[in-house]
Scaffold this active site. Structure first.
Site, short mmCIF file in Angstrom:
data_model
loop_
_atom_site.label_atom_id
_atom_site.label_comp_id
_atom_site.label_asym_id
_atom_site.label_seq_id
_atom_site.Cartn_x
_atom_site.Cartn_y
_atom_site.Cartn_z
N GLY A 137 -115.06 6.04 65.89
CA GLY A 137 -115.34 5.12 67.01
C GLY A 137 -114.57 3.81 66.89
O GLY A 137 -114.94 2.81 67.51
N GLY A 138 -113.48 3.78 66.11
CA GLY A 138 -112.66 2.57 65.96
C GLY A 138 -112.93 1.84 64.65
O GLY A 138 -112.19 0.91 64.29
N TYR A 157 -122.19 11.67 80.53
CA TYR A 157 -121.20 10.62 80.24
C TYR A 157 -121.07 9.61 81.39
O TYR A 157 -121.03 10.00 82.56
CB TYR A 157 -119.82 11.21 79.94
N SER A 174 -114.94 11.79 67.42
CA SER A 174 -114.96 10.59 66.57
C SER A 174 -113.95 10.64 65.43
O SER A 174 -114.24 10.25 64.30
CB SER A 174 -116.36 10.35 66.00
N PRO A 175 -112.71 11.08 65.70
CA PRO A 175 -111.72 11.14 64.62
C PRO A 175 -111.47 9.77 63.99
O PRO A 175 -111.14 9.69 62.80
CB PRO A 175 -110.46 11.68 65.31
N LEU A 176 -111.66 8.70 64.77
CA LEU A 176 -111.41 7.35 64.24
C LEU A 176 -112.71 6.60 63.97
O LEU A 176 -112.71 5.38 63.88
CB LEU A 176 -110.54 6.56 65.24
N1 NAP Z 1 -119.99 16.41 71.25
C1 NAP Z 1 -120.54 15.25 71.01
O1 NAP Z 1 -121.72 15.14 70.64
C2 NAP Z 1 -119.73 14.00 71.19
C3 NAP Z 1 -120.25 12.76 70.76
C4 NAP Z 1 -119.46 11.61 70.94
C5 NAP Z 1 -118.20 11.72 71.53
N2 NAP Z 1 -117.74 12.94 71.94
C6 NAP Z 1 -116.40 13.07 72.58
O2 NAP Z 1 -115.46 12.56 71.68
C7 NAP Z 1 -114.65 11.56 72.33
C8 NAP Z 1 -114.20 10.61 71.28
O3 NAP Z 1 -115.10 9.54 71.11
P1 NAP Z 1 -115.23 8.70 69.81
O4 NAP Z 1 -115.89 7.43 70.01
O5 NAP Z 1 -115.89 9.62 68.93
O6 NAP Z 1 -113.64 8.44 69.52
P2 NAP Z 1 -112.74 7.77 68.40
O7 NAP Z 1 -111.37 8.23 68.77
O8 NAP Z 1 -113.24 8.00 67.03
O9 NAP Z 1 -112.88 6.19 68.66
C9 NAP Z 1 -112.42 5.60 69.80
C10 NAP Z 1 -112.37 4.10 69.60
O10 NAP Z 1 -111.31 3.78 68.71
C11 NAP Z 1 -110.51 2.78 69.32
N3 NAP Z 1 -109.11 2.96 68.93
C12 NAP Z 1 -108.34 4.04 69.12
N4 NAP Z 1 -107.09 3.83 68.63
C13 NAP Z 1 -107.10 2.59 68.15
C14 NAP Z 1 -106.11 1.78 67.52
N5 NAP Z 1 -104.87 2.25 67.29
N6 NAP Z 1 -106.44 0.54 67.13
C15 NAP Z 1 -107.69 0.07 67.35
N7 NAP Z 1 -108.68 0.78 67.94
C16 NAP Z 1 -108.37 2.03 68.34
C17 NAP Z 1 -110.67 2.98 70.79
O11 NAP Z 1 -110.40 1.77 71.48
P3 NAP Z 1 -109.62 1.80 72.88
O12 NAP Z 1 -110.52 2.56 73.82
O13 NAP Z 1 -109.53 0.34 73.19
O14 NAP Z 1 -108.32 2.46 72.67
C18 NAP Z 1 -112.12 3.38 70.90
O15 NAP Z 1 -112.95 2.23 70.93
C19 NAP Z 1 -115.53 11.03 73.45
O16 NAP Z 1 -114.81 10.52 74.54
C20 NAP Z 1 -116.27 12.29 73.87
O17 NAP Z 1 -115.48 13.02 74.79
C21 NAP Z 1 -118.47 14.08 71.77
#
Ligand code: NAP
Length: 300
Positions: free
Chosen positions: A214-215, A52, A210-212
């Site tokens: 990725g936005g 990361y 990725s609950p959201l």
């Molecule tokens: N095990 C694996 O293979 C794996 C792979 C990917 C990720 N991960 C882990 O999972 C974590 C989550 O990552 P994700 O990308 O999957 O997360 P996500 O929570 O699905 O998406 C995050 C994105 O949503 C945006 N967001 C959140 N709240 C918002 C709102 N109220 N309005 C508008 N935009 C909003 C965030 O922007 P802001 O940042 O501006 O708030 C960010 O760009 C990572 O940090 C990592 O630790 C694990």
């Protein structure tokens, strides 16, 4: 709110994903303050991976904060992952992406993670992706060694389907305590392929990344995603919630496996909403299925 992964290890239901921590542009002191702010709210689990951050530096950013405030270490759980090899400046020899679960490679990566995190141990090590060339007996030896040396307390898998999970579990008496994988209303493949149900069979709680989406939940870019946004918005109004992220979190939390969610945001008001969504009124079965069906699941 906690998720008990085994008798000894519990993690917070909301986990802070540190994948983009470098983008938050925080000073070391600000990272210390951020971790303290989380701990005060019961968020004690931080999700890392060896890869990361730019130049794979995010574990190091976190470690610098722990060096500044060492008393934080015992208040938190650190999760990290390894086995993904990607071309990067530090390893000019790597020209293509691949997975590596060789003993020597994993031992090296864990030692590097501990150095960067400035820790003697991590609470949970996840094998990041399923390595098709894995030697499960060798993996067992590696995990036993890491456990015996006290470098890793507990182990889990990430992005492993039920067959992959069970195949690896068969070769080791170390119980994998979780599977970390993606799930959101725009991506339900892990309901379709049985990974969520497998958590019940294996008796584990998943960590959902990725609950959201990725936005993308907030910025639909096609009619299908737009339609999902409308369904989520209707349910938001029915449940009298502030924003649709809370609807999504409640949808994930409704599963009997007691999932934790891994957030990527560092924004406090967004994290506070996630905390709120873990309590209060649950989504009804009808609301829950409405989202699942909108996501493309065929009931019959
Ligand atoms: N095990 C694996 O293979 C794996 C792979 C990917 C990720 N991960 C882990 O999972 C974590 C989550 O990552 P994700 O990308 O999957 O997360 P996500 O929570 O699905 O998406 C995050 C994105 O949503 C945006 N967001 C959140 N709240 C918002 C709102 N109220 N309005 C508008 N935009 C909003 C965030 O922007 P802001 O940042 O501006 O708030 C960010 O760009 C990572 O940090 C990592 O630790 C694990």
């Amino acid at each position: 709110m906690r998720v008990q992964l085994n008798k000894q290890l519990s993690i917070s239901k909301i986990v802070i994903g540190c994948m983009r921590m470098n983008d938050w542009k925080l000073s070391t002191m600000e990272i210390v303050q951020f971790i303290e702010w989380c701990v005060e709210r019961g968020i004690t689990t931080f999700d890392h991976a060896d890869i990361y951050g730019g130049d794979h530096r995010n574990e190091e950013l976190f470690g610098e904060a722990l060096r500044m405030q060492p008393s934080l270490r015992e208040k938190i759980q650190i999760v990290t992952k390894c086995d993904i090899c990607v071309p990067n400046d530090k390893n000019p020899g790597i020209k293509t992406r691949f997975f590596n679960t060789d003993k020597q490679y994993i031992l090296t990566q864990v030692n590097e993670s501990l150095d960067k995190l400035r820790c003697d141990y991590v609470d949970l090590l996840l094998i990041h992706m399923f390595d098709l060339l894995i030697d499960p007996s060798e993996l067992n030896e590696t995990l036993q060694q890491l456990r015996n040396e006290g470098k890793v307390k507990y182990f889990g898998l990430s992005n492993h389907n039920p067959l992959e999970f069970d195949a690896l579990q068969k070769y080791t008496d170390i119980q994998f305590v979780t599977n970390q994988f993606m799930l959101n209303p725009l991506g339900i493949e892990n309901y379709l392929n049985g990974i969520m149900t497998h958590c019940l069979k294996a008796g584990i709680s998943p960590m959902i990344w990725s609950p959201l989406a990725g936005g993308r939940i907030f910025k639909p870019d096609n009619p299908k995603e737009e339609s999902m946004k409308n369904v989520l918005e209707d349910i938001r109004q029915e449940l009298k919630l502030e924003t649709v992220d809370e609807v999504v979190y409640k949808w994930i939390f409704r599963h009997s496996s007691n999932p934790a969610i891994v957030l990527r945001t560092g924004k406090k008001e967004r994290i506070e909403r996630a905390i709120r969504s873990a309590s209060g009124e649950e989504m009804t079965r009808e609301q829950w299925y409405k989202i699942l069906i909108e996501a493309g699941y065929k009931l019959w």
